[in-house]
Each structure stands twice: as structure tokens, then as C-alpha cells.
Design an enzyme around this catalytic site. Sequence first.
Site, PDB file in Angstrom:
ATOM      1  N   LYS A  22      28.543  44.702  37.503  1.00 48.23           N
ATOM      2  CA  LYS A  22      29.269  45.027  38.746  1.00 48.23           C
ATOM      3  C   LYS A  22      30.595  45.721  38.436  1.00 48.23           C
ATOM      4  O   LYS A  22      30.913  46.752  39.022  1.00 48.23           O
ATOM      5  CB  LYS A  22      29.551  43.739  39.535  1.00 48.23           C
ATOM      6  CG  LYS A  22      30.599  43.886  40.629  1.00 48.23           C
ATOM      7  CD  LYS A  22      30.902  42.584  41.319  1.00 48.23           C
ATOM      8  CE  LYS A  22      31.983  41.735  40.711  1.00 48.23           C
ATOM      9  NZ  LYS A  22      33.372  42.145  40.993  1.00 48.23           N
ATOM     10  N   ASN A  23      31.365  45.153  37.517  1.00 46.47           N
ATOM     11  CA  ASN A  23      32.718  45.681  37.296  1.00 46.47           C
ATOM     12  C   ASN A  23      32.729  47.002  36.543  1.00 46.47           C
ATOM     13  O   ASN A  23      33.725  47.732  36.579  1.00 46.47           O
ATOM     14  CB  ASN A  23      33.586  44.642  36.586  1.00 46.47           C
ATOM     15  CG  ASN A  23      33.964  43.512  37.520  1.00 46.47           C
ATOM     16  OD1 ASN A  23      33.698  43.588  38.728  1.00 46.47           O
ATOM     17  ND2 ASN A  23      34.564  42.463  36.992  1.00 46.47           N
ATOM     18  N   CYS A 117      44.455  38.013  47.378  1.00 44.04           N
ATOM     19  CA  CYS A 117      43.142  37.421  47.607  1.00 44.04           C
ATOM     20  C   CYS A 117      43.144  36.016  47.030  1.00 44.04           C
ATOM     21  O   CYS A 117      44.169  35.534  46.555  1.00 44.04           O
ATOM     22  CB  CYS A 117      42.046  38.281  47.006  1.00 44.04           C
ATOM     23  SG  CYS A 117      42.035  38.267  45.229  1.00 44.04           S
ATOM     24  N   ARG A 122      47.646  40.335  43.928  1.00 48.84           N
ATOM     25  CA  ARG A 122      46.998  41.392  43.146  1.00 48.84           C
ATOM     26  C   ARG A 122      47.717  42.706  43.410  1.00 48.84           C
ATOM     27  O   ARG A 122      47.246  43.555  44.153  1.00 48.84           O
ATOM     28  CB  ARG A 122      45.508  41.514  43.527  1.00 48.84           C
ATOM     29  CG  ARG A 122      44.745  40.218  43.525  1.00 48.84           C
ATOM     30  CD  ARG A 122      43.817  39.960  42.388  1.00 48.84           C
ATOM     31  NE  ARG A 122      43.060  41.001  41.811  1.00 48.84           N
ATOM     32  CZ  ARG A 122      41.729  41.116  41.885  1.00 48.84           C
ATOM     33  NH1 ARG A 122      41.037  40.276  42.632  1.00 48.84           N
ATOM     34  NH2 ARG A 122      41.101  42.063  41.227  1.00 48.84           N
ATOM     35  N   ASP A 325      37.315  36.031  34.076  1.00 44.84           N
ATOM     36  CA  ASP A 325      36.153  35.933  34.964  1.00 44.84           C
ATOM     37  C   ASP A 325      35.143  34.879  34.509  1.00 44.84           C
ATOM     38  O   ASP A 325      34.141  34.649  35.192  1.00 44.84           O
ATOM     39  CB  ASP A 325      35.465  37.305  35.099  1.00 44.84           C
ATOM     40  CG  ASP A 325      36.328  38.298  35.856  1.00 44.84           C
ATOM     41  OD1 ASP A 325      37.274  37.870  36.536  1.00 44.84           O
ATOM     42  OD2 ASP A 325      36.057  39.513  35.761  1.00 44.84           O
ATOM     43  N   ARG A 417      28.548  38.564  46.157  1.00 46.80           N
ATOM     44  CA  ARG A 417      29.297  39.778  45.805  1.00 46.80           C
ATOM     45  C   ARG A 417      29.066  40.169  44.355  1.00 46.80           C
ATOM     46  O   ARG A 417      29.198  41.344  44.002  1.00 46.80           O
ATOM     47  CB  ARG A 417      30.796  39.567  46.027  1.00 46.80           C
ATOM     48  CG  ARG A 417      31.186  39.485  47.491  1.00 46.80           C
ATOM     49  CD  ARG A 417      32.689  39.396  47.632  1.00 46.80           C
ATOM     50  NE  ARG A 417      33.326  40.233  46.627  1.00 46.80           N
ATOM     51  CZ  ARG A 417      34.403  39.900  45.925  1.00 46.80           C
ATOM     52  NH1 ARG A 417      34.983  38.744  46.120  1.00 46.80           N
ATOM     53  NH2 ARG A 417      34.903  40.712  45.043  1.00 46.80           N
TER      54      ARG A 417
HETATM   55  N1  EPU Z   1      48.520  43.701  37.767  1.00 45.74           N
HETATM   56  C1  EPU Z   1      49.800  44.078  38.086  1.00 45.74           C
HETATM   57  N2  EPU Z   1      49.983  45.320  38.631  1.00 45.74           N
HETATM   58  C2  EPU Z   1      48.939  46.173  38.862  1.00 45.74           C
HETATM   59  C3  EPU Z   1      47.648  45.786  38.530  1.00 45.74           C
HETATM   60  C4  EPU Z   1      47.465  44.529  37.972  1.00 45.74           C
HETATM   61  O1  EPU Z   1      50.749  43.334  37.874  1.00 45.74           O
HETATM   62  O2  EPU Z   1      49.192  47.287  39.361  1.00 45.74           O
HETATM   63  C5  EPU Z   1      48.288  42.379  37.178  1.00 45.74           C
HETATM   64  C6  EPU Z   1      47.331  41.525  38.000  1.00 45.74           C
HETATM   65  O3  EPU Z   1      47.995  40.850  39.049  1.00 45.74           O
HETATM   66  C7  EPU Z   1      46.759  40.603  36.959  1.00 45.74           C
HETATM   67  C8  EPU Z   1      46.660  41.506  35.735  1.00 45.74           C
HETATM   68  O4  EPU Z   1      47.595  42.558  35.960  1.00 45.74           O
HETATM   69  O5  EPU Z   1      47.664  39.569  36.706  1.00 45.74           O
HETATM   70  C9  EPU Z   1      45.300  42.084  35.457  1.00 45.74           C
HETATM   71  O6  EPU Z   1      44.764  42.672  36.639  1.00 45.74           O
HETATM   72  P1  EPU Z   1      43.797  43.920  36.598  1.00 45.74           P
HETATM   73  O7  EPU Z   1      44.435  45.075  37.285  1.00 45.74           O
HETATM   74  O8  EPU Z   1      43.320  44.134  35.195  1.00 45.74           O
HETATM   75  O9  EPU Z   1      42.586  43.432  37.504  1.00 45.74           O
HETATM   76  P2  EPU Z   1      41.625  44.407  38.300  1.00 45.74           P
HETATM   77  O10 EPU Z   1      41.439  45.639  37.533  1.00 45.74           O
HETATM   78  O11 EPU Z   1      42.073  44.505  39.713  1.00 45.74           O
HETATM   79  C10 EPU Z   1      39.369  43.653  37.212  1.00 45.74           C
HETATM   80  C11 EPU Z   1      38.111  42.978  37.662  1.00 45.74           C
HETATM   81  C12 EPU Z   1      38.394  41.511  37.953  1.00 45.74           C
HETATM   82  C13 EPU Z   1      38.940  40.870  36.681  1.00 45.74           C
HETATM   83  C14 EPU Z   1      40.194  41.614  36.224  1.00 45.74           C
HETATM   84  C15 EPU Z   1      40.753  41.103  34.905  1.00 45.74           C
HETATM   85  C16 EPU Z   1      36.864  44.727  38.753  1.00 45.74           C
HETATM   86  C17 EPU Z   1      36.273  45.264  40.008  1.00 45.74           C
HETATM   87  N3  EPU Z   1      37.596  43.633  38.871  1.00 45.74           N
HETATM   88  O12 EPU Z   1      40.287  43.544  38.310  1.00 45.74           O
HETATM   89  O13 EPU Z   1      37.135  40.930  38.266  1.00 45.74           O
HETATM   90  O14 EPU Z   1      39.252  39.521  36.923  1.00 45.74           O
HETATM   91  O15 EPU Z   1      39.877  43.018  36.041  1.00 45.74           O
HETATM   92  O16 EPU Z   1      39.819  41.194  33.907  1.00 45.74           O
HETATM   93  O17 EPU Z   1      36.634  45.255  37.689  1.00 45.74           O
HETATM   94  C18 EPU Z   1      35.654  39.417  39.268  1.00 45.74           C
HETATM   95  O18 EPU Z   1      34.723  40.133  38.884  1.00 45.74           O
HETATM   96  O19 EPU Z   1      35.494  38.258  39.728  1.00 45.74           O
HETATM   97  C19 EPU Z   1      37.019  39.920  39.197  1.00 45.74           C
HETATM   98  C20 EPU Z   1      38.027  39.415  39.901  1.00 45.74           C
END
Ligand code: EPU
Length: 448
Positions: A22-23, A117, A122, A325, A417
Site C-alpha cells: 500500500k505505502n 489523525c 502529522r 507500522d 484501508r
Molecule cells: N514529520 C514532520 N514534518 C513533515 C512530515 C513529517 O515533522 O512535514 C514528522 C511526522 O510527524 C513523523 C515523522 O516526521 O513524526 C515521520 O513522518 P513521515 O512523513 O515519514 O510519515 P508519512 O510519510 O506521512 C508514511 C507512511 C506511514 C508510516 C510513516 C513512517 C504512507 C502512505 N504512510 O507516512 O504509514 O507510519 O511513513 O514510516 O506511506 C500506515 O501505513 O499505517 C502508516 C501510517
Amino acid sequence: MDAFVIEGGRPLRGSLRVNGSKNAALPIMAAALLTDQPIDLRAVPDLADIDNMKRLLASLGCHAIESAPGAVRLQSIDESSSHARYEIVRTMRASISALGPMLARRGEARISMPGGCAIGQRPVDLHLRGMEALGAEITLEQGDIVARAPRRAGGKRRLRGAPVFLGGPFGSTVLGTANVMCAAALAEGRTIIECAACEPEIADLADLLIAMGARIEGAGAPRIVIDGVDELAGAAHEIMPDRIEAGTFMIAAGIAGGSLTLENCPLDALMALTNHLAEIGVHVEEHPGSDPRRARCDVSYEPRRDGRLKPAQVTTQPHPGFPTDLQAQLLALLCLADGNSVVTEKIFPERFLHVAELSRMGAQVFRQGPTAVISGVARLVGAPVMASDLRASACLVLAGLAAEGTTTVHRVYHLDRGYEKMEERLAALGARIERVDAKELESAPAQG
Ligand code: EPU
């Protein structure tokens, strides 16, 4: 609203094939916005989030045709609307993945700002910082992020390559790295991303972009170098197997007991988990074959033979550390260990909503800030519990497989999801689990 009713105490036996990730699929689908040529994807999982991404792309003029299960052709045929609206973005945070591709190809993008969320705050500040470094002007209007690339000679809007630092308080950002990589692929000149996310899903996205004609080196490592090109073409790509789905089933074999063979398993991306499982007493026998990204492995734990599970100390970290995750699922397993375990969440410090629900099943967990101390118990007992997010739902299902008696997991739409037909796949392995319409089961929400 559907619920799962689980009669615990049945070991899992048999084999299953890991589905596409998915990711990986979500930002890869958004990358179809980078060209008007067709992008042919294979191994696209059949999940609610994938349907949401198709809806989002359709609203942006990029349409999906499914020719066979898992085979999706995406093509942008109308590039006139670049507005990702709140109605869709609020259902799926990964909608932010459209920002980089749209801004790069269309010169502008308007995306509803994603909110917080169930797993905590986030923010998207790093995504925006990345786009600004590439020359975009960003404003916030009516809850929407409005981004515009600078005008170049001739009037066309185009981003320009630049050094981009993506380090934040919790390490890098996965979807932020995806966004900057896509944006830089069509920018003028060279972009160097420092502190890029090293998750394998980033390398998978880069494989597609390179097949489309992008010039990218280093994806999967903290420094990615991208030399922008003028146009990207269509391409075909098979989505990598889902390491989180694979890890969830590995933990399921441990918590329920029994023995599972996983096919198409991205073992090379799961070392942090397999190391901990070995320490806890769950056997993982790896058969990497010629491609460790699509390997076979046998996972087994037989309580009579192996005795009680052992405790562990686990800290979630960016890849290749232990993935956030899989934190909730592993925490469920550690509830049954013989001793005290410590789980520290370093990516989403609030991601512990499953703890209160596990306590209703007899787990002994003490949480303070980003750390949970788990005193293992000899058994969990079935109870009605409430899923709060995708991985917390998986954790509760796993706990239900191990618990004595009946567990009802409410609100499994969260699970849908990210896990395709979870109940059917577990039932095929011997679990007693069924999906029911929970209207009658749903109890009134607690007051006060
Ligand atoms: N963060 C910031 N600023 C940003 C972006 C992120 O401070 O602009 C922080 C976040 O709050 C968090 C950390 O950086 O503390 C990492 O967040 P990241 O941006 O890497 O998360 P994401 O890219 O939004 C993806 C996965 C998540 C997974 C995270 C971490 C997808 C669609 N989602 O989210 O997956 O937990 O990376 O590995 O790829 C799930 O599948 O259940 C899920 C939540």
C-alpha cells in the site's frame, strides 16, 4: 459498520502470498500525474486507500483502468484542474503525494491541508520546505496549500533544482521525500536531497521514475541526487511486496502459534523485525532465493516445544530500524512474553491508542510518554474492543487470535484501508474469524 468476531486459541498453519505494498503504491500512483503517457502498474493491492487514491487522481484528470486484478493503467488526460479537495484529502493523508507531481508538471497545485489523525500530529512542513527550496511560492488559502512554481523565460512555470534538507524532529519524512523526488525529476537542473527517507518504498518509487526517464541516483540512501529532465514518458512497474503486511502475518504466527510459509516476502526490508522475533522465540527460516525482495520464509512458534515467549526492548526508528507500522502488532505479541518488555515509539510518540484496548483483554501495559512498559501475562481474554487506526486494528485482531474466548473488533474499516481481506486470509490459515455487520453489536459511545 463491520466488525470482526474472533474465537481465539487456534494456531495458524499454511502458506500465503504477500500482496503489493500500500505505502509503495500510493505515491507511485500519484507519480502518474508527472506525464500524460500511460503508467501500467502490477501488484496494486485491492484496498480502500487505493480506491481513495484513484478517486483523487480522477478528480485531477488522471483516470484508472483495471484490466485484471492488480493491473492498473493510469493516464492523465485532462490537466486543467490541480485542486485536491478536502472531501478526498480528509479520507486519506497520502493525498499530499499529489503535491510534488502536480507542481512539477502543471506548475501549480492546490491541496487541502491534511489534518491530524489517530496516530498524532502529522505536519507537512518538511514537504513545503522542500517545495520552497525548489523555488515554489506557497500560501495557505481557505485551508488549502496553494503552491506555484516560478515563471521561467517564455512564461512557463517550472521548478528549479536545489539542495534540499529533509531532516525534521523525528528524522526524515517518507512521503516528503517522495514528493521532492517527483518534483525534482521535472525541475530545471540538479537537486540533492540530504537526509532523505531510506524506506524501501522510496527506492520502489525511484525505480518507476527512472523507467519513466528520470535521472535519479541514491534512492534508498540518505542522499539522493536528481538531474531534472524536460519530459517524463509512460512506463510499466510492479509494486514491491508489502513489508508491513508480511511483518503482521509473521507476528500473527507468533501470537497464535503454529507455522506459516510466506511467499513473495521482502525479507531484506524486514531485518529489524526478524531479529526481534528470533530474540522473542519466534523462529523465522529464510529462503532468500535469487531475489531477497520477493523471498520465501517459514515462521513458526509452537508453545509446547518452544516454551513461553521472551521479552524484548524495541524502539521504532526510520528504516532500516524497527518500523512504527509494526509497533502495535509487536506490542500485542510482547503482552504474552514471560517478563517485562519496553517499547519506545520514536516516529509517532502518540501512537499508543491500542494500549487501552489491549488492557481490556487483560494485558498489563504501563505507558509514559513515548514509552510503554509491558509486563507479560500468561493469557489474554476475549473482549469487545475498538479499532482506532489501521495498525492498531491489526494489533487487536492479532490479540484476538491469541485470546481465550470471543473478541469483537469494532470499526474494522480502519483495517480495510491497509489489509486486503484480512479475515478471509486468516480463516484460510485456520483462524476462527468472521466479518459481521456490527449495527446490533455496536454499543453506545462512552459519555463524559
Ligand atoms: N514529520 C514532520 N514534518 C513533515 C512530515 C513529517 O515533522 O512535514 C514528522 C511526522 O510527524 C513523523 C515523522 O516526521 O513524526 C515521520 O513522518 P513521515 O512523513 O515519514 O510519515 P508519512 O510519510 O506521512 C508514511 C507512511 C506511514 C508510516 C510513516 C513512517 C504512507 C502512505 N504512510 O507516512 O504509514 O507510519 O511513513 O514510516 O506511506 C500506515 O501505513 O499505517 C502508516 C501510517
